[in-house]
Design a protein around this motif. Structure first.
Motif, mmCIF file in Angstrom:
data_model
loop_
_atom_site.group_PDB
_atom_site.id
_atom_site.type_symbol
_atom_site.label_atom_id
_atom_site.label_comp_id
_atom_site.label_asym_id
_atom_site.label_seq_id
_atom_site.Cartn_x
_atom_site.Cartn_y
_atom_site.Cartn_z
ATOM 1 N N UNK A 358 0.821 -1.206 0.000
ATOM 2 C CA UNK A 358 0.000 0.000 0.000
ATOM 3 C C UNK A 358 0.856 1.257 0.000
ATOM 4 N N UNK A 359 2.000 1.216 0.698
ATOM 5 C CA UNK A 359 2.873 2.389 0.766
ATOM 6 C C UNK A 359 3.489 2.730 -0.591
ATOM 7 N N UNK A 360 3.568 1.743 -1.481
ATOM 8 C CA UNK A 360 4.095 2.026 -2.817
ATOM 9 C C UNK A 360 3.295 3.111 -3.524
ATOM 10 N N UNK A 361 2.004 3.205 -3.189
ATOM 11 C CA UNK A 361 1.104 4.132 -3.883
ATOM 12 C C UNK A 361 0.572 5.225 -2.957
ATOM 13 N N UNK A 362 1.187 5.377 -1.787
ATOM 14 C CA UNK A 362 0.708 6.344 -0.799
ATOM 15 C C UNK A 362 1.099 7.764 -1.205
ATOM 16 N N UNK A 504 1.352 15.652 -20.100
ATOM 17 C CA UNK A 504 1.501 17.086 -20.336
ATOM 18 C C UNK A 504 2.272 17.356 -21.628
ATOM 19 N N UNK A 505 3.316 16.589 -21.886
ATOM 20 C CA UNK A 505 4.104 16.765 -23.104
ATOM 21 C C UNK A 505 3.289 16.455 -24.361
ATOM 22 N N UNK A 506 2.252 15.625 -24.211
ATOM 23 C CA UNK A 506 1.419 15.260 -25.352
ATOM 24 C C UNK A 506 0.129 16.071 -25.412
ATOM 25 N N UNK A 507 0.067 17.154 -24.641
ATOM 26 C CA UNK A 507 -1.044 18.075 -24.737
ATOM 27 C C UNK A 507 -2.328 17.644 -24.064
ATOM 28 N N UNK A 508 -2.280 16.641 -23.175
ATOM 29 C CA UNK A 508 -3.473 16.201 -22.454
ATOM 30 C C UNK A 508 -3.843 17.258 -21.422
ATOM 31 N N UNK A 509 -5.136 17.491 -21.253
ATOM 32 C CA UNK A 509 -5.606 18.456 -20.257
ATOM 33 C C UNK A 509 -5.012 18.143 -18.896
ATOM 34 N N UNK A 510 -4.490 19.169 -18.227
ATOM 35 C CA UNK A 510 -3.788 18.957 -16.962
ATOM 36 C C UNK A 510 -4.708 18.441 -15.857
ATOM 37 N N UNK A 511 -6.008 18.628 -15.987
ATOM 38 C CA UNK A 511 -6.935 18.053 -15.008
ATOM 39 C C UNK A 511 -6.811 16.538 -14.978
ATOM 40 N N UNK A 512 -6.751 15.922 -16.160
ATOM 41 C CA UNK A 512 -6.595 14.476 -16.205
ATOM 42 C C UNK A 512 -5.230 14.044 -15.687
ATOM 43 N N UNK A 513 -4.218 14.857 -15.926
ATOM 44 C CA UNK A 513 -2.874 14.514 -15.446
ATOM 45 C C UNK A 513 -2.830 14.495 -13.921
ATOM 46 N N UNK A 514 -3.449 15.494 -13.296
ATOM 47 C CA UNK A 514 -3.454 15.559 -11.829
ATOM 48 C C UNK A 514 -4.272 14.420 -11.233
ATOM 49 N N UNK A 515 -5.328 13.990 -11.928
ATOM 50 C CA UNK A 515 -6.181 12.922 -11.401
ATOM 51 C C UNK A 515 -5.428 11.608 -11.215
ATOM 52 N N UNK A 516 -4.251 11.482 -11.838
ATOM 53 C CA UNK A 516 -3.432 10.278 -11.647
ATOM 54 C C UNK A 516 -3.133 10.066 -10.168
ATOM 55 N N UNK A 517 -2.936 11.151 -9.421
ATOM 56 C CA UNK A 517 -2.659 11.035 -7.988
ATOM 57 C C UNK A 517 -3.800 10.324 -7.264
ATOM 58 N N UNK A 518 -5.040 10.645 -7.624
ATOM 59 C CA UNK A 518 -6.194 10.016 -6.975
ATOM 60 C C UNK A 518 -6.265 8.525 -7.299
ATOM 61 N N UNK A 519 -5.921 8.152 -8.542
ATOM 62 C CA UNK A 519 -5.947 6.737 -8.900
ATOM 63 C C UNK A 519 -4.887 5.946 -8.124
ATOM 64 N N UNK A 520 -3.751 6.527 -7.898
ATOM 65 C CA UNK A 520 -2.732 5.862 -7.079
ATOM 66 C C UNK A 520 -3.226 5.681 -5.649
#
Length: 591
Positions: A358-362, A504-520
């Motif tokens: 679990x700590x791997x994704x904390x 971000x380098x591929x122009x994806x909306x930064x909202x989706x990029x930040x949401x990665x934290x929630x999935x982890x």
């Protein structure tokens, strides 16, 4: 209870306190029964450990509070205190950072040092956000996009968009830390240099922060590179400090008490620091670049004073926990130890295994990943300047205090595992609300409200995580397991920042990029269910740990018998250099 009994009961193995025969006379006297006697033997009275606080009936019957002494208490008692500070200096520097023991009401020097070190790390972490905003602005100008901003900048500099600079720096720091951490861990475990690692990394962090005072359009990239080295040094420093945490106490209720109080101290100092920056920025009308310089100067001053005092007067030396195995060296022994420890955890410690996963994704995973992503989002998507980021930080920090208090209360009512799991859920929801509601500069005023919930989440999560790290650690294996905790929070902690940067380098909306934290965080929450019942998990770790200690004791006895039969002398744990009065603690007049 003799000192030998204290050592066997507290941690076992080579990390134990000195035996009665090994310890100096004052330590022998102090190890026998009570906290009151310990305070007297240490030569510091109630100022150091304090008297127990018995009830009126107990006082009438002249009973005293009895407890085992921790390794930190034994080390303090055995110390010569040749470099003890003057009394006025102790009152001036130590009083704000002292954490009262909830059982006997006293103050432990290394606990004070832990709080002081945490307070020194706080402004260093905060300075990164101001320096990060300045780096993004300067990189954007250097890329020729000063008129359109980082969000719309199509140009690249050093092969990256300006908005990817911070997160890619976090990736590099995280990967480097994961690769070199086993070696640093080997130095902490297999040499007498645990304290030296803490001192040297503190010096390196302070020097790098001092260099960043010179940030400008000509030096921003050098400051970014320095930030990578500083992040690595701060992780290594934290690893050396964490090695002291299990030594503070052998009582579980105190293990839940100390991390929460350390958190409050750290965030309180950060509040003072951020208030100072906001005052300077408003009072002098500073821009983001000048604010970054003042932030670096302030963090440098805080860290130099607090680190110097803590590591000169409060933290004690420790001996090598174990020798490097024959045929190994410090370079490869750390990696081999991680392999052995991982195998042991996965085959014998069911609950600890799931907690490690679990700590791997904390949220602590990675080298400032959450900070780099958050600062990038605030500066690029919401177009915030340093003073606005400072206000967000201030609100967040103030909110961590009730979060920590709530965490401590919830741990008492439920348990640390439930507290940690619910805290992660709360943070995941907060991240979701953030990216859904704060999607453009016109809505940035709502950031101040959302930051309240970020602060509550962080204050909630980390005391519970620290407590779990201690209560799920087998006795006698504290340094080994604490090293693994630090390693697993770094080994793939850079992955969210890498995913963010690629999107971000591929122009994806930064909202989706930040949401990665929630999935982890969601992955971490699911893995925590594998731990099972908290009390059963603690009991399982205790039973298996005691079994392992018994196996090691039996193996040692067998070797001793074999050596004795061969007439080759007495089996010893380590070779003691001449001139060392206390081989267990390696306490000399220079400690």
């Amino acid at each position: 209870m003799t000192a030998k009994e204290v050592s066997n009961g507290s941690s076992g193995g080579s990390e134990t306190a000195a035996s009665a025969a090994d310890a100096p006379p004052q330590a022998q006297a102090a190890s026998t029964t009570t906290s009151a006697e310990a305070a007297s033997a240490a030569g510091s009275g109630s100022e150091q450990y304090g008297q127990a606080a018995p009830s009126a009936d107990a006082a009438a019957s002249n009973r005293r509070y009895q407890r085992k002494l921790s390794i930190s208490e034994e080390a303090t008692l055995a110390s010569s205190k040749r470099f003890a500070p003057p009394h006025f200096l102790k009152v001036l520097f130590e009083t704000p950072f002292r954490t009262k023991n909830p059982n006997h009401g006293g103050h432990l020097e290394e606990a004070t040092g832990w709080g002081m070190d945490a307070a020194g790390r706080g402004p260093l972490n905060q300075a990164g956000s101001y320096i990060g905003v300045a780096i993004i602005q300067l990189a954007t100008i250097d890329a020729g996009c000063g008129d359109v901003g980082a969000a719309r900048c199509p140009n690249r500099i050093y092969g990256l968009r300006p908005s990817s600079m911070l997160t890619m720096a976090s990736v590099i720091t995280g990967v480097t830390s994961a690769l070199l951490m086993p070696f640093i861990g080997a130095v902490v475990d297999h040499t007498r240099h645990r304290k030296a690692v803490g001192v040297l990394t503190a010096i390196l962090v302070c020097a790098i922060t001092g260099f960043q005072i010179a940030i400008s359009l000509d030096t921003w990239f050098a400051c970014l590179v320095a930030e990578m080295f500083g992040g690595f040094a701060l992780i290594m420093h934290f690893m050396s400090v964490m090695a002291y945490l299990p030594d503070l106490t052998v009582v579980e209720v105190e293990l839940t008490h100390y991390p929460s109080r350390f958190n409050i101290v750290m965030y309180s100092v950060q509040i003072v620091y951020v208030l100072f920056l906001i005052g300077m920025t408003y009072g002098l009308g500073l821009g983001s670049i000048d604010t970054a310089r003042v932030a670096a100067a302030g963090a440098f001053a805080f860290a130099v004073v607090l680190f110097t005092y803590a590591w000169t007067f409060l933290f004690r030396k420790r001996p090598a926990l174990s020798k490097v195995n024959p045929g190994d060296n410090l370079v490869n022994s750390g990696f081999k130890q991680i392999g052995r420890t991982t195998k042991k955890i996965f085959t014998r410690y069911h609950s600890l295994r799931w907690f490690m996963l679990a700590l791997l994704f904390s949220p602590e995973a990675g080298a400032g990943v959450v900070l780099s992503v958050a600062v990038t989002y605030l500066a690029v998507t919401l177009r915030m300047v340093s003073i606005e980021v400072g206000i967000v930080n201030l609100i967040l920090l103030v909110s961590t205090i009730p979060g920590s208090l709530f965490s401590n209360w919830f741990m008492q009512k439920k348990n640390p595992l439930i507290t940690f799991r619910y805290g992660l859920m709360f943070l995941a929801v907060t991240i979701g609300v953030t990216v859904a509601a704060l999607d453009r500069p016109e809505r940035k005023k709502w950031t101040y409200l959302v930051s309240v919930f970020w602060g509550l989440a962080y204050g909630w999560i980390f005391p519970a995580q620290r407590t779990l790290q201690v209560t799920l650690t087998p006795r006698g294996q504290e340094a080994e397991i604490m090293g693994m905790f630090t390693f697993v929070t770094q080994v793939i902690g850079w992955l969210p920042a890498l995913i963010f940067s690629i999107m971000n380098e591929n122009g994806v909306n930064m909202q989706w990029s930040v949401s990665v934290l929630a999935w982890f965080l969601l992955v971490s929450i699911l893995l925590l269910y594998g731990v099972g019942d908290y009390d059963a998990a603690v009991q399982q770790v205790k039973e298996v740990g005691e079994q392992e200690l018994a196996e090691m004791t039996a193996a040692r006895a067998e070797v001793e018998d074999m050596v004795a039969e061969q007439g080759e002398g007495v089996f010893v744990d380590e070779v003691v250099d001449e001139g060392k009065e206390d081989p267990r603690f390696n306490i000399t007049d220079e400690d």
